[in-house]
Design a protein around this motif. Sequence first.
Motif, short mmCIF file in Angstrom:
data_model
loop_
_atom_site.label_atom_id
_atom_site.label_comp_id
_atom_site.label_asym_id
_atom_site.label_seq_id
_atom_site.Cartn_x
_atom_site.Cartn_y
_atom_site.Cartn_z
N ASP A 162 0.93 6.85 -14.31
CA ASP A 162 0.74 6.07 -13.08
C ASP A 162 0.49 4.60 -13.39
N LEU B 228 0.83 -1.21 0.00
CA LEU B 228 0.00 0.00 0.00
C LEU B 228 0.87 1.26 0.00
N ASP B 229 1.90 1.28 0.85
CA ASP B 229 2.80 2.43 0.89
C ASP B 229 3.53 2.59 -0.44
N TYR C 136 1.35 4.16 -3.03
CA TYR C 136 1.10 5.56 -2.67
C TYR C 136 2.28 6.43 -3.10
N TYR C 137 3.51 5.99 -2.75
CA TYR C 137 4.69 6.79 -3.09
C TYR C 137 4.97 6.79 -4.59
N GLN D 154 2.58 6.83 -6.88
CA GLN D 154 1.64 7.80 -7.46
C GLN D 154 2.07 9.24 -7.14
N LYS D 155 2.65 9.43 -5.93
CA LYS D 155 3.09 10.77 -5.53
C LYS D 155 4.46 11.14 -6.13
N ASP E 236 -7.99 4.98 -6.67
CA ASP E 236 -8.82 5.29 -5.50
C ASP E 236 -10.21 4.68 -5.63
N GLU F 167 -5.52 1.18 -5.41
CA GLU F 167 -4.90 2.32 -4.74
C GLU F 167 -4.64 3.48 -5.70
N THR F 168 -4.22 3.18 -6.90
CA THR F 168 -3.88 4.24 -7.85
C THR F 168 -5.11 5.00 -8.31
#
Length: 669
Positions: free
Chosen positions: A558, A477-478, A481-482, A484-485, A616, A613-614
Amino acid sequence: MKRIKNSLIVFFLLLNILLFSVDSTFLTYTVAGNNIWKVTQDAYIVSEVLFRDYNLYYPEDLFIKGSKMYIADSGNARIVVYDMETGEATSIGDFKLWQPTGVFVTDEYIYVADPGSSEVVIFNLRGEEVKRIGRPTNPIFGETANYKPKKLVVNKRGNLYIVSEGTFEGIIQLDKDGEFLGYFGSNLVGVTLLDKFIDLFYTREQKEKFLHRIPKPYTNITIDDKGLIYTVTQKEYGNAIKKHNTIGLNILSASKERRMVDEDNFVDIAVDKDGRIYALTETGLIYEYDSEGNLIFSFGGRAISTERSGLFSVASAIEIDEMGKLYVLDKERGLVHVIVPTEYANILHQALNLYEQGKYIESKRLWEKVMTYDGYSKIAHYGLGKAYFQSARYDKAALHFKEAFARRDYSDAFWEMRNNFLQKNMGIILSLLVIIILIFTIIDLLSRYGKIKIKFHVKNKLLSDVLYIKNILRHPLDTFYYLQKKKHGSVLSASIIYLMFLLVILVDYFGRSFIFNLNTSDRNVGFVLLTSSSILFLWIISNWLVSSINDGKGTLRDIYVFTAYSFAPYILFQPLVILSTYVLTYNEKFLIDFASMFLISWSAVMLFTGVKETHDYDIKNTVKSILFTLGWVFVIILVYSIVYMLWDQLVETAFSIVQEVLYRVRNIR
């Protein structure tokens, strides 16, 4: 003197070439490893051609009994009896037969299949009619069932096995009095993917209306000295020849690994006293198999323009006598070609006989002789492998099994080699394991107490992004997230990971050990790369299109990046699975299959998590997005396939339109 000697040598060489050009059945072929065709030494040559001056008219069948040859002379409505010792020919059944197409002879009777009269006509050996067996009257046979006997055999009890024209239920079995005993050994019905789809969605009435699933009828039949029935079926590629047990089941191997090398236009079949099978195609090709269905030779062929010994216009029947001579009937020209084995074939047959008796070591010398004629022979390599295995020379056995592409037997030899190695070196192996464990234990203890510090710092951003792939295994999950950011990962690092992924696929496909490497010879590196990269590209584009419609937050960049990192389990651990194929045997195959499936499933879970996750999404929308993406991939592939198949027609149509336009422009001017 020397000049005369050289002249004599040249003369005899030319004479040999001339003789072989007349008697040779053209080229003889065999199969090497992985069923690759190879030209080999002549296994058979033509000794004579019979009935050049005898008016056979479209003969359909022949049978050898002792020194007599019986021919179903269909066009002349008779059975020709030819004495091979005296060369005299007589006929029986004149004015009693309509269209004889099958003949079988026992110690007492001559049985004739006559579809013209829809009967089996029985004569004694003097040619006198004894009996006619017409359509069975038993209600079980059925009022609408076909009964047009084309071919037949008779067992030692006097029971008849009849191949009837248009009968798909199987072989008609009658007792000696003509009473119906049932159908024997029906062909199975092939079910396509379309049929399975129809089974899921069509109603019972729709299936009955659109589907006509009936098994193919048998083409011909023969019986061996043990009473086993053999059949051939046309349009049954890969399963055309069947060897039936007493209840009608096929006992020849038809598995994917040992599928028979055959043709789909066999017209007749013969079996010799040692159980070897000879199948004849309408085009005159003769396939010889051992008793287990492994191809030994293929020879013969079609005479295109001129008559030539060993070539046929339209072949219709094949027989073999006790001496191993083959008799092949050419029904268009009314000839019988007599074909005899060469020394090469005789040596191979002797080796096969010893092999089938389980005398592997005794057959070794003969297999080595066979190898002097043809070093590529698959069946010879297999025989030598068995001989070496029984002699406990497992390394030599493994080499020959590998040449024969006999994976299971190679696995058995490798197991013995591995077992011997472990027994000799177990002490060293255990000592090394203990040392390695101690080293890692000491390093761990020292690092815990601060005596040493082990920490790697990667300063290069690209290398750091590529190595970030390992983080997804513990913190998926982390990681997404990173990614995508844009704190980790990039298009370039993802591209490198894709290259790693494709490399692992290539190694997985081509780099497994011989036991587990099941890729076919018609696949190459380019094909695998193109297929894999195309599917990846379609997934990325399709998921981007679907997410654009369904309010997904992920961009094309992404999707490109997270898809690459999702393959981390497969990229990192599948090489270990590939390496294990060089240690494990076929009996441990389930470990390889389980590990591969586990890693693929793990990567699929990562991909699912990445989509969720990407973009949402919740779980419902994630499933929806993936299904729609796969649907788009399928549609694109389907459209491409249709366009590819119709490309020639499209080009031809476009060219015709251009020509028509140019023609009209010229006329206007």
